[in-house]
Design an enzyme around this catalytic site. Structure first.
Site, PDB file in Angstrom:
ATOM      1  N   ASN A  12      29.942  41.291  94.693  1.00 47.83           N
ATOM      2  CA  ASN A  12      30.017  39.840  94.496  1.00 47.83           C
ATOM      3  C   ASN A  12      31.442  39.414  94.840  1.00 47.83           C
ATOM      4  OD1 ASN A  12      30.067  37.224  93.615  1.00 47.83           O
ATOM      5  ND2 ASN A  12      29.763  37.701  91.434  1.00 47.83           N
ATOM      6  N   LYS A  14      32.605  36.543  94.974  1.00 47.72           N
ATOM      7  CA  LYS A  14      33.014  35.313  94.267  1.00 47.72           C
ATOM      8  C   LYS A  14      33.669  34.346  95.266  1.00 47.72           C
ATOM      9  CE  LYS A  14      33.137  37.964  90.032  1.00 47.72           C
ATOM     10  NZ  LYS A  14      33.661  38.146  88.678  1.00 47.72           N
ATOM     11  N   HIS A  99      25.123  34.031  86.737  1.00 47.06           N
ATOM     12  CA  HIS A  99      26.386  34.737  86.485  1.00 47.06           C
ATOM     13  C   HIS A  99      27.121  34.028  85.345  1.00 47.06           C
ATOM     14  CE1 HIS A  99      30.352  36.438  86.987  1.00 47.06           C
ATOM     15  NE2 HIS A  99      29.803  37.387  87.712  1.00 47.06           N
ATOM     16  N   GLU A 101      30.096  33.302  84.938  1.00 49.31           N
ATOM     17  CA  GLU A 101      31.066  32.290  85.381  1.00 49.31           C
ATOM     18  C   GLU A 101      30.368  30.956  85.652  1.00 49.31           C
ATOM     19  OE1 GLU A 101      32.800  34.662  88.495  1.00 49.31           O
ATOM     20  OE2 GLU A 101      33.706  35.952  86.968  1.00 49.31           O
ATOM     21  N   GLU A 169      26.259  42.203  82.466  1.00 51.64           N
ATOM     22  CA  GLU A 169      27.703  42.052  82.667  1.00 51.64           C
ATOM     23  C   GLU A 169      28.328  41.482  81.400  1.00 51.64           C
ATOM     24  OE1 GLU A 169      28.704  41.649  87.155  1.00 51.64           O
ATOM     25  OE2 GLU A 169      28.312  39.657  86.365  1.00 51.64           O
ATOM     26  N   GLY A 175      36.584  41.438  85.198  1.00 55.53           N
ATOM     27  CA  GLY A 175      37.937  41.185  85.697  1.00 55.53           C
ATOM     28  C   GLY A 175      39.049  41.569  84.726  1.00 55.53           C
ATOM     29  N   SER A 213      34.323  45.309  85.702  1.00 55.31           N
ATOM     30  CA  SER A 213      35.398  46.267  85.937  1.00 55.31           C
ATOM     31  C   SER A 213      34.923  47.618  86.458  1.00 55.31           C
ATOM     32  CB  SER A 213      36.254  46.443  84.669  1.00 55.31           C
ATOM     33  OG  SER A 213      36.891  45.208  84.346  1.00 55.31           O
TER      34      SER A 213
HETATM   35  P1  13P Z   1      34.729  42.600  88.206  1.00 51.37           P
HETATM   36  O1  13P Z   1      34.128  43.796  88.895  1.00 51.37           O
HETATM   37  O2  13P Z   1      35.868  41.982  88.952  1.00 51.37           O
HETATM   38  O3  13P Z   1      35.013  42.870  86.773  1.00 51.37           O
HETATM   39  O4  13P Z   1      33.586  41.445  88.230  1.00 51.37           O
HETATM   40  C1  13P Z   1      32.315  41.749  87.819  1.00 51.37           C
HETATM   41  C2  13P Z   1      31.430  40.626  88.178  1.00 51.37           C
HETATM   42  O5  13P Z   1      31.529  39.540  87.616  1.00 51.37           O
HETATM   43  C3  13P Z   1      30.451  40.835  89.253  1.00 51.37           C
HETATM   44  O6  13P Z   1      29.514  39.819  89.307  1.00 51.37           O
END
Ligand code: 13P
Length: 250
Positions: A12, A14, A99, A101, A169, A175, A213
């Site tokens: 992803n 983002k 997601h 976010e 997740e 992150g 992560s």
């Molecule tokens: P990270 O791998 O940067 O922690 O992000 C995970 C994520 O949100 C994937 O959709």
């Protein structure tokens, strides 16, 4: 990973990257993956505006492309939004929905996420439905009920292992460089599998990804768990070599 389910590693991206680096990274991964599909399925989810470009960059290989979100409606007066059919038309085969976010920044409820997953199915896309608890919810001992409620509310009736993937997740692991313990991941994935099996007629074929992560250095132990069928990778998917290290852990 159970052998009956084909593992899936999804990157992803983002809101990162412009055309030039997106194409370079996609081509790098396509070259590593080759024409024959590696042991696991590999998909890239670039920003919407790069879906078509990335799909073209990887079209002769085994890497597939997904969107990061879609609208619940097929078309209409939704300025700035993108429908599932548009993603499919641009070359996507998957789309991430729900997601954390987007749940946080765009106030998406379980009902909204379910409608998006249905729209994805309607357009022939595989929906990757994301769920995960906050740190406060985990600290309060609520991780399992929170995730179970999200699965119940976000996965549509009629979802099948062919049309739907679930990604666990935990928000606090995204992150941050922190991951749950192996036991915690196993516990949540087991509960998700049980909930899916109960609701979808004893079906255990759903793929359940872990995200938060994931790096080449921790992928092996996470992917070794029976109920973990792959990974949804954020930051580490922006580096082709690091992302490939995760694919190789399959
Ligand atoms: P990270 O791998 O940067 O922690 O992000 C995970 C994520 O949100 C994937 O959709």
């Amino acid at each position: 990973m159970a052998s009956s389910r084909r593992p899936l590693i999804a990157g992803n991206w983002k809101m990162n990257g412009l055309r030039q680096d997106g194409v370079a990274r996609a081509k790098d991964l396509a070259a590593r993956a080759g024409k024959a599909a590696p042991k696991c399925e590999v998909i890239l989810c670039p920003p919407a505006i790069l879906v078509q470009t990335v799909a073209e960059a990887v079209k002769d290989g085994s890497v597939a492309v997904g969107g990061q979100d879609c609208h619940a409606k097929a078309s209409g007066a939704h300025t700035g939004d993108i429908s599932a059919a548009m993603l499919a038309d641009a070359g996507a085969r998957y789309v991430i929905v729900g997601h954390s976010e987007r749940r946080a920044a765009h106030h998406e409820s379980d009902g909204d996420v379910r409608a998006k997953a249905q729209a994805a199915h309607g357009a022939g896309l595989v929906a990757i439905v994301c769920v995960g608890e906050s740190e406060a919810q985990r600290d309060a001992g609520q991780a399992l009920p929170v995730v179970e409620a999200q699965v119940a509310g976000s996965v549509p009736d009629g979802a099948t292992p062919k049309t739907t993937v679930v990604a666990y997740e935990p928000i606090w692991a995204i992150g941050t460089g922190r991951t749950p313990t192996i036991e915690q991941i196993a516990e949540v994935h087991g509960a998700i599998r049980k909930a899916l099996a109960k609701r979808h007629g004893g079906e255990t074929g759903f793929r359940i990804l872990y995200g938060g992560s994931v790096k080449a250095s921790n992928a092996k132990s996470i992917l070794a768990l029976d109920d973990v069928d792959g990974a949804l990778v954020g930051g580490a998917s922006l580096d082709a070599a690091e992302f490939w290290g995760i694919v190789e852990s399959c």
